[in-house]
Each structure stands twice: as C-alpha cells, then as structure tokens.
Write a protein that holds these residues in place. Structure first.
Motif, PDB file in Angstrom:
ATOM      1  N   UNK A  72      -0.697  17.041   4.628  1.00 44.94           N
ATOM      2  CA  UNK A  72       0.036  18.085   5.344  1.00 44.94           C
ATOM      3  C   UNK A  72       0.994  17.455   6.353  1.00 44.94           C
ATOM      4  N   UNK A  73       1.924  18.257   6.827  1.00 44.93           N
ATOM      5  CA  UNK A  73       2.837  17.806   7.876  1.00 44.93           C
ATOM      6  C   UNK A  73       2.055  17.499   9.153  1.00 44.93           C
ATOM      7  N   UNK A  74       1.009  18.267   9.424  1.00 41.93           N
ATOM      8  CA  UNK A  74       0.187  18.016  10.615  1.00 41.93           C
ATOM      9  C   UNK A  74      -0.478  16.640  10.534  1.00 41.93           C
ATOM     10  N   UNK A  75      -0.984  16.267   9.353  1.00 40.74           N
ATOM     11  CA  UNK A  75      -1.594  14.940   9.185  1.00 40.74           C
ATOM     12  C   UNK A  75      -0.536  13.840   9.292  1.00 40.74           C
ATOM     13  N   UNK A  76       0.659  14.072   8.759  1.00 39.32           N
ATOM     14  CA  UNK A  76       1.750  13.104   8.895  1.00 39.32           C
ATOM     15  C   UNK A  76       2.062  12.876  10.370  1.00 39.32           C
ATOM     16  N   UNK A  77       2.206  13.959  11.104  1.00 35.98           N
ATOM     17  CA  UNK A  77       2.506  13.849  12.531  1.00 35.98           C
ATOM     18  C   UNK A  77       1.376  13.154  13.283  1.00 35.98           C
ATOM     19  N   UNK A  78       0.120  13.443  12.901  1.00 33.56           N
ATOM     20  CA  UNK A  78      -1.033  12.798  13.538  1.00 33.56           C
ATOM     21  C   UNK A  78      -1.046  11.299  13.246  1.00 33.56           C
ATOM     22  N   UNK A  79      -0.703  10.900  12.008  1.00 37.57           N
ATOM     23  CA  UNK A  79      -0.674   9.480  11.653  1.00 37.57           C
ATOM     24  C   UNK A  79       0.455   8.768  12.399  1.00 37.57           C
ATOM     25  N   UNK A  80       1.616   9.407  12.483  1.00 37.40           N
ATOM     26  CA  UNK A  80       2.715   8.825  13.258  1.00 37.40           C
ATOM     27  C   UNK A  80       2.316   8.632  14.721  1.00 37.40           C
ATOM     28  N   UNK A  81       1.642   9.623  15.289  1.00 34.76           N
ATOM     29  CA  UNK A  81       1.202   9.536  16.691  1.00 34.76           C
ATOM     30  C   UNK A  81       0.157   8.443  16.857  1.00 34.76           C
ATOM     31  N   UNK A  82      -0.755   8.310  15.899  1.00 41.23           N
ATOM     32  CA  UNK A  82      -1.798   7.273  15.944  1.00 41.23           C
ATOM     33  C   UNK A  82      -1.155   5.884  15.907  1.00 41.23           C
ATOM     34  N   UNK A  83      -0.170   5.690  15.011  1.00 38.95           N
ATOM     35  CA  UNK A  83       0.517   4.403  14.930  1.00 38.95           C
ATOM     36  C   UNK A  83       1.247   4.110  16.236  1.00 38.95           C
ATOM     37  N   UNK A  84       1.940   5.109  16.767  1.00 37.04           N
ATOM     38  CA  UNK A  84       2.712   4.919  18.001  1.00 37.04           C
ATOM     39  C   UNK A  84       1.807   4.604  19.190  1.00 37.04           C
ATOM     40  N   UNK A  85       0.744   5.368  19.358  1.00 35.85           N
ATOM     41  CA  UNK A  85      -0.102   5.229  20.556  1.00 35.85           C
ATOM     42  C   UNK A  85      -1.203   4.178  20.390  1.00 35.85           C
ATOM     43  N   UNK A 141       3.258  19.880   0.139  1.00 37.47           N
ATOM     44  CA  UNK A 141       2.672  19.574   1.444  1.00 37.47           C
ATOM     45  C   UNK A 141       2.244  18.111   1.560  1.00 37.47           C
ATOM     46  N   UNK A 142       2.272  17.379   0.443  1.00 32.11           N
ATOM     47  CA  UNK A 142       1.787  15.996   0.415  1.00 32.11           C
ATOM     48  C   UNK A 142       2.902  15.038   0.839  1.00 32.11           C
ATOM     49  N   UNK A 187       0.818  -1.204   0.000  1.00 28.77           N
ATOM     50  CA  UNK A 187       0.000   0.000   0.000  1.00 28.77           C
ATOM     51  C   UNK A 187       0.855   1.259   0.000  1.00 28.77           C
ATOM     52  N   UNK A 188       0.343   2.274  -0.659  1.00 27.16           N
ATOM     53  CA  UNK A 188       0.906   3.614  -0.596  1.00 27.16           C
ATOM     54  C   UNK A 188      -0.167   4.514  -0.010  1.00 27.16           C
ATOM     55  N   UNK A 189       0.192   5.198   1.046  1.00 26.31           N
ATOM     56  CA  UNK A 189      -0.741   6.055   1.770  1.00 26.31           C
ATOM     57  C   UNK A 189      -0.272   7.494   1.624  1.00 26.31           C
ATOM     58  N   UNK A 190      -1.223   8.413   1.395  1.00 28.73           N
ATOM     59  CA  UNK A 190      -0.856   9.824   1.348  1.00 28.73           C
ATOM     60  C   UNK A 190      -1.637  10.604   2.402  1.00 28.73           C
ATOM     61  N   UNK A 191      -0.981  11.629   2.908  1.00 29.59           N
ATOM     62  CA  UNK A 191      -1.628  12.616   3.773  1.00 29.59           C
ATOM     63  C   UNK A 191      -1.306  13.981   3.186  1.00 29.59           C
TER      64      UNK A 191
END
Length: 117
Positions: A54-67, A104-105, A48-52
């Motif tokens: 903005x940087x804010x969405x990237x950071x939110x996805x990283x936080x979601x995966x981590x937590x 921004x993508x 899979x290739x996933x896009x977000x």
C-alpha cells in the motif's frame, strides 16, 4: 539497531547475490599469477526487489529509511532469505529506487550488503 520491517517483503524475481573476498591478484613475470584474499569474511551484496502492499506501507518504509537508517547509511538487523539467519545489513550507498505502482503494490529495487552470509 533498527530491524527490517516485516511488511517489506523481498521477492525472488531479480534476486542476485555476489560474495567478495577482496582477492588481490599479482601478475608474475613468468608463470601463473598469485592471488590472496584480503578478507576472511566476504562482503556479500544482494540485488533485491522489495514490495509493499500500500501507499501507507511505502511511506512508512521511506520514513524508516530516513529516520532509523539515517537515509540508508546505518546498519539494520535483517533475516537473510536463503538461510534464515539474522544478520547485520545495510543499503549499498543508501540508494533505493521505487518503480511505478501496480495498483496498490509498490516495488523498489536496491542492493543490500552483509558481512558474511
């Protein structure tokens, strides 16, 4: 159980799917080899290739995966893109790779596995 974030979109480019029934193959002394499936429901792995967007969405996805996914180990509810079915899924080995942003993508590649389709 966590649910896949709506802002993280799967794109078709680079999408691949492989079903594994765990087929065991035994060679015979004479004749054709015997085969049998170990699983009645396949383990389906998707490249899979996933896009977000903005940087804010990237950071939110990283936080979601981590937590929420304990670093990618936990299961989550995901809408399978080809069938639209809601299935339980997880990231294979918890691995996630971000590429260089295009403006921004942000784009990440991973493997997502499910039990069945």
């Amino acid at each position: 159980m966590a649910t896949w974030p709506t802002y993280a979109r799967l794109i078709v480019a680079g999408y691949g799917e492989e079903a594994d029934y765990g087929v065991l193959r035994s060679e015979m002394d004479n004749g054709i080899a015997k085969q049998r499936a170990r699983y009645s429901t396949p383990i389906v792995t998707r490249d899979a290739t996933v896009i977000v967007m903005s940087l804010a969405e990237k950071n939110a996805l990283d936080a979601w995966i981590a937590a929420d996914l304990s670093g990618g180990a936990a299961w989550f509810t995901w809408t399978e893109p080809l069938t639209g079915n809601s299935v339980q899924a997880r990231l294979v080995s918890g691995k996630w790779k971000w590429g260089e942003p295009q403006g921004a993508v942000w784009q990440a590649t991973c493997q997502i596995e499910t039990l069945g389709r």
